[in-house]
Design a protein around this motif. Sequence first.
Motif, PDB file in Angstrom:
ATOM      1  N   SER A 152      48.493  17.062 -23.626  1.00 38.51           N
ATOM      2  CA  SER A 152      47.701  16.022 -22.845  1.00 38.51           C
ATOM      3  C   SER A 152      47.019  14.858 -23.734  1.00 38.51           C
ATOM      4  N   ILE A 153      46.592  13.857 -22.828  1.00 42.52           N
ATOM      5  CA  ILE A 153      45.738  12.887 -23.642  1.00 42.52           C
ATOM      6  C   ILE A 153      44.677  12.975 -22.969  1.00 42.52           C
ATOM      7  N   PHE A 154      43.550  12.095 -23.303  1.00 43.22           N
ATOM      8  CA  PHE A 154      42.043  12.197 -22.959  1.00 43.22           C
ATOM      9  C   PHE A 154      41.547  10.979 -22.861  1.00 43.22           C
ATOM     10  N   ALA A 155      40.417  10.609 -22.051  1.00 44.81           N
ATOM     11  CA  ALA A 155      39.958   9.050 -22.085  1.00 44.81           C
ATOM     12  C   ALA A 155      38.379   9.304 -22.255  1.00 44.81           C
ATOM     13  N   PHE A 156      37.614   8.042 -22.610  1.00 47.89           N
ATOM     14  CA  PHE A 156      36.369   8.064 -22.735  1.00 47.89           C
ATOM     15  C   PHE A 156      35.838   6.971 -21.822  1.00 47.89           C
ATOM     16  N   GLY A 157      35.100   7.670 -20.696  1.00 43.14           N
ATOM     17  CA  GLY A 157      34.567   6.718 -19.571  1.00 43.14           C
ATOM     18  C   GLY A 157      33.227   6.292 -19.857  1.00 43.14           C
ATOM     19  N   LEU A 158      32.998   5.099 -20.629  1.00 46.52           N
ATOM     20  CA  LEU A 158      31.677   4.660 -21.142  1.00 46.52           C
ATOM     21  C   LEU A 158      31.512   3.225 -20.441  1.00 46.52           C
ATOM     22  N   SER A 159      32.267   2.447 -20.827  1.00 49.71           N
ATOM     23  CA  SER A 159      32.160   1.093 -20.359  1.00 49.71           C
ATOM     24  C   SER A 159      32.406   0.804 -19.022  1.00 49.71           C
ATOM     25  N   GLU A 160      31.573  -0.225 -18.545  1.00 49.67           N
ATOM     26  CA  GLU A 160      31.640  -0.895 -17.371  1.00 49.67           C
ATOM     27  C   GLU A 160      31.820  -2.273 -17.186  1.00 49.67           C
ATOM     28  N   ARG A 161      32.234  -2.682 -15.974  1.00 52.27           N
ATOM     29  CA  ARG A 161      32.520  -4.044 -15.754  1.00 52.27           C
ATOM     30  C   ARG A 161      31.490  -4.823 -16.085  1.00 52.27           C
ATOM     31  N   GLU A 162      30.252  -4.653 -15.417  1.00 55.44           N
ATOM     32  CA  GLU A 162      29.022  -5.507 -15.408  1.00 55.44           C
ATOM     33  C   GLU A 162      28.236  -5.279 -16.924  1.00 55.44           C
ATOM     34  N   HIS A 163      28.433  -4.063 -17.628  1.00 57.66           N
ATOM     35  CA  HIS A 163      27.507  -3.585 -18.436  1.00 57.66           C
ATOM     36  C   HIS A 163      28.148  -3.489 -19.861  1.00 57.66           C
ATOM     37  N   GLY A 164      29.375  -3.794 -19.864  1.00 59.69           N
ATOM     38  CA  GLY A 164      30.467  -3.222 -21.047  1.00 59.69           C
ATOM     39  C   GLY A 164      30.083  -2.078 -21.682  1.00 59.69           C
ATOM     40  N   ALA A 165      30.037  -2.042 -22.999  1.00 59.12           N
ATOM     41  CA  ALA A 165      29.362  -0.710 -23.519  1.00 59.12           C
ATOM     42  C   ALA A 165      28.043  -0.441 -23.911  1.00 59.12           C
ATOM     43  N   ASP A 166      27.073  -1.317 -23.020  1.00 56.23           N
ATOM     44  CA  ASP A 166      25.766  -0.957 -22.964  1.00 56.23           C
ATOM     45  C   ASP A 166      25.261   0.388 -22.520  1.00 56.23           C
ATOM     46  N   ILE A 167      25.126   1.490 -23.377  1.00 57.48           N
ATOM     47  CA  ILE A 167      24.789   2.470 -22.829  1.00 57.48           C
ATOM     48  C   ILE A 167      23.553   2.753 -22.314  1.00 57.48           C
ATOM     49  N   TYR A 168      22.610   1.679 -22.321  1.00 55.31           N
ATOM     50  CA  TYR A 168      21.276   1.781 -21.807  1.00 55.31           C
ATOM     51  C   TYR A 168      21.222   1.429 -20.343  1.00 55.31           C
ATOM     52  N   SER A 169      22.483   1.110 -19.860  1.00 53.82           N
ATOM     53  CA  SER A 169      22.736   0.509 -18.461  1.00 53.82           C
ATOM     54  C   SER A 169      24.037   1.401 -17.955  1.00 53.82           C
ATOM     55  N   THR A 170      23.951   1.916 -16.829  1.00 52.58           N
ATOM     56  CA  THR A 170      25.105   2.344 -16.243  1.00 52.58           C
ATOM     57  C   THR A 170      24.710   2.489 -14.539  1.00 52.58           C
ATOM     58  N   ASP A 171      25.854   2.287 -14.130  1.00 51.85           N
ATOM     59  CA  ASP A 171      25.946   2.141 -12.674  1.00 51.85           C
ATOM     60  C   ASP A 171      26.727   3.411 -12.118  1.00 51.85           C
ATOM     61  N   MET A 172      27.281   4.361 -12.870  1.00 51.28           N
ATOM     62  CA  MET A 172      27.687   5.713 -12.590  1.00 51.28           C
ATOM     63  C   MET A 172      26.597   6.527 -12.241  1.00 51.28           C
ATOM     64  N   VAL A 173      26.643   7.202 -10.901  1.00 49.48           N
ATOM     65  CA  VAL A 173      25.301   7.675 -10.640  1.00 49.48           C
ATOM     66  C   VAL A 173      25.619   9.017 -10.150  1.00 49.48           C
ATOM     67  N   LEU A 174      24.832  10.174 -10.645  1.00 52.39           N
ATOM     68  CA  LEU A 174      25.366  11.402 -10.200  1.00 52.39           C
ATOM     69  C   LEU A 174      24.105  11.853  -9.251  1.00 52.39           C
ATOM     70  N   THR A 175      24.490  12.195  -8.076  1.00 48.84           N
ATOM     71  CA  THR A 175      23.373  12.697  -7.147  1.00 48.84           C
ATOM     72  C   THR A 175      23.588  14.372  -7.035  1.00 48.84           C
ATOM     73  N   PRO A 176      22.368  14.727  -7.284  1.00 46.99           N
ATOM     74  CA  PRO A 176      22.299  16.085  -7.147  1.00 46.99           C
ATOM     75  C   PRO A 176      22.748  16.785  -5.616  1.00 46.99           C
ATOM     76  N   ASN A 177      23.416  17.803  -5.487  1.00 48.88           N
ATOM     77  CA  ASN A 177      23.677  18.106  -4.235  1.00 48.88           C
ATOM     78  C   ASN A 177      22.662  18.948  -3.521  1.00 48.88           C
ATOM     79  N   GLU A 178      22.592  18.998  -2.271  1.00 52.88           N
ATOM     80  CA  GLU A 178      21.421  19.504  -1.523  1.00 52.88           C
ATOM     81  C   GLU A 178      21.054  21.061  -1.892  1.00 52.88           C
TER      82      GLU A 178
END
Length: 593
Positions: A152-178
């Motif tokens: 298998s191959i793997f991937a690194f999901g860091l960069s975003e379209r709006e923020h590039g590789a700016d890891i101080y900013s991310t719009d990937m949000v994890l919402t805790p389950n109830e």
Amino acid sequence: MESATSPDAPATAIAPGTPGDGLILNPNSFSAPHLEPADEQRLKNMIEWFEARGKKQLKDDDRTQHWYSEFLEMQAAEGIFASFLTPARDNGGDESRRWDTQRICTFNELSAFYGLPYWYTWQVTILGLGPIFQSENVAARERAADELADGSIFAFGLSEREHGADIYSTDMVLTPNEDGEGYSASGGKYYIGNGNEAAMVSVFGRVDGIEGAEGYAFFAADSQHDNYELVRNVVNSQSYVSQFNLKDYPVEEADVLHTGPGAFDAALNTVNIGKFNLGFASVGICEHALWEAITHADSRVLYGMKVTDFPHVKQAFTDAFARLVAMKLFAYRSIDYFRTASLEDRRYLLFNPLTKMKVTTEGERVVDLLWDVIAAKGFERDMWFEMAARDIRALPKLEGTVHVNMALVLKFMGSYLFNADPDLPAPDPALEPGDDEFLFHQGPARGLSKIRFSPWQDAFEPFSDVPNVARFVGLAESFKQFLVDAAPQGEQQKDLDYLLTLGELFTLIPYGQLICEQAANIGLPLDTLDQIFDVLIRDFSAYAAELHGKTSTTQAQGEWALSAITRPVVDDARFNAVWEKTRALAGGYEMRP
């Protein structure tokens, strides 16, 4: 011929009198005696696979953007990714599986020699594995090891379209389950290699409701999950560089790799591991381009003269050869600093961005020099060079731009030049097979100003009789004094345009240091070393002239810059000797049709 040697040097890699000093990769005679026989054979089998496939098929696959499934099937059958990319603590008792930077970098060079996409799918697999194998999530590490064993191959999901590789900013949000168990992740990622088929995608995000660094998180996602939307390939390439969205993606506790500041450190340390590889890919591309260019030029007659008899052609090829050998010397010596690193010795954090930044930009210069000679031939559809001319541009722009890496390099300048530790030796060559465990325990990515270096002069001292090495050392000493007498002040310290040129001048010193260290280790002929420093002196002078022209340069700084414009020591016999080594490469390798 005289060679640069040190008393403790390993068996030399140089065979005097061979074309190109025997330093230019030739797949027809590939050997890697420092690797274990099984690993060397795997790489030879890979070469044979590429050669049997032939240049036409490689070119056709590139032109039609064919997904390289056959290559991935080959590596899986050979067990290359599984053996080379599984750290020892997760190898399940199979000692052939370990993270060994020597063989990783040999693969970097070889795979890129045939085509950047083949290197790229491996490179982004390395990035994807970084957060996983740094994690204390044993189940996730075991899953990754099993997936590698399955090819298998793997991937690194860091960069975003709006923020590039700016890891101080991310719009990937994890919402805790109830129910307090796990999360639901939503957001998009952009420019993610292998995002189409990765068995595990290491995704960086933030937990909703937790502010600052405590809210960061890394988790593993499956690219084939129903809640994973593959949008498109965002580049016009054989490589698949994806845009994907997660919509209410279920993240179980078993999928969580890091939370809080540890996620931030895992991101930076993964890039530390991965960006190192780009320099070696640049070396491989340049080597194939050199073979093709010198063979073509040496067989051509124009205006009644062989093309390689024109003085400007000799200069271009000799400069290209010297720059390429310098790239290779620096990159392979930097491996030793990687493999001997510890929390007490983190010198690799300087040589790592230099391998990424300096070696790759030098690769562009090498290809440009060759292209200036072969001209329109470099565009032809049946030339491998046509791919090299395009792909060599990518490497300086991946895993952080040249500007980002130069800003990082500048953080080390004061310690490197002024606070050297005379009791800290340069590391011995690290050629023995082994697992580079420290890379997955690098610790917090800070404290760079406290890193100490051995005195840089020590590397140059054995070559004080080599004319251009001696002249270069004089320039380096003058640069150090310049920083004492006319250092940047006030607003200049914030002027990145000015600092980038200052950084180019500084960069040449550690670049030259490792070139000399590796020259001693392998017994590089002194005429080749002298020619390399002929090039570096011309580069130093060019950057000094650039500094002189900056609008913010003060009078004192400008006076120093003018004084630093220096002519290298000219030696026709030495130049001609190095030129003949370069010319002797003509006809030595051509990929099977």
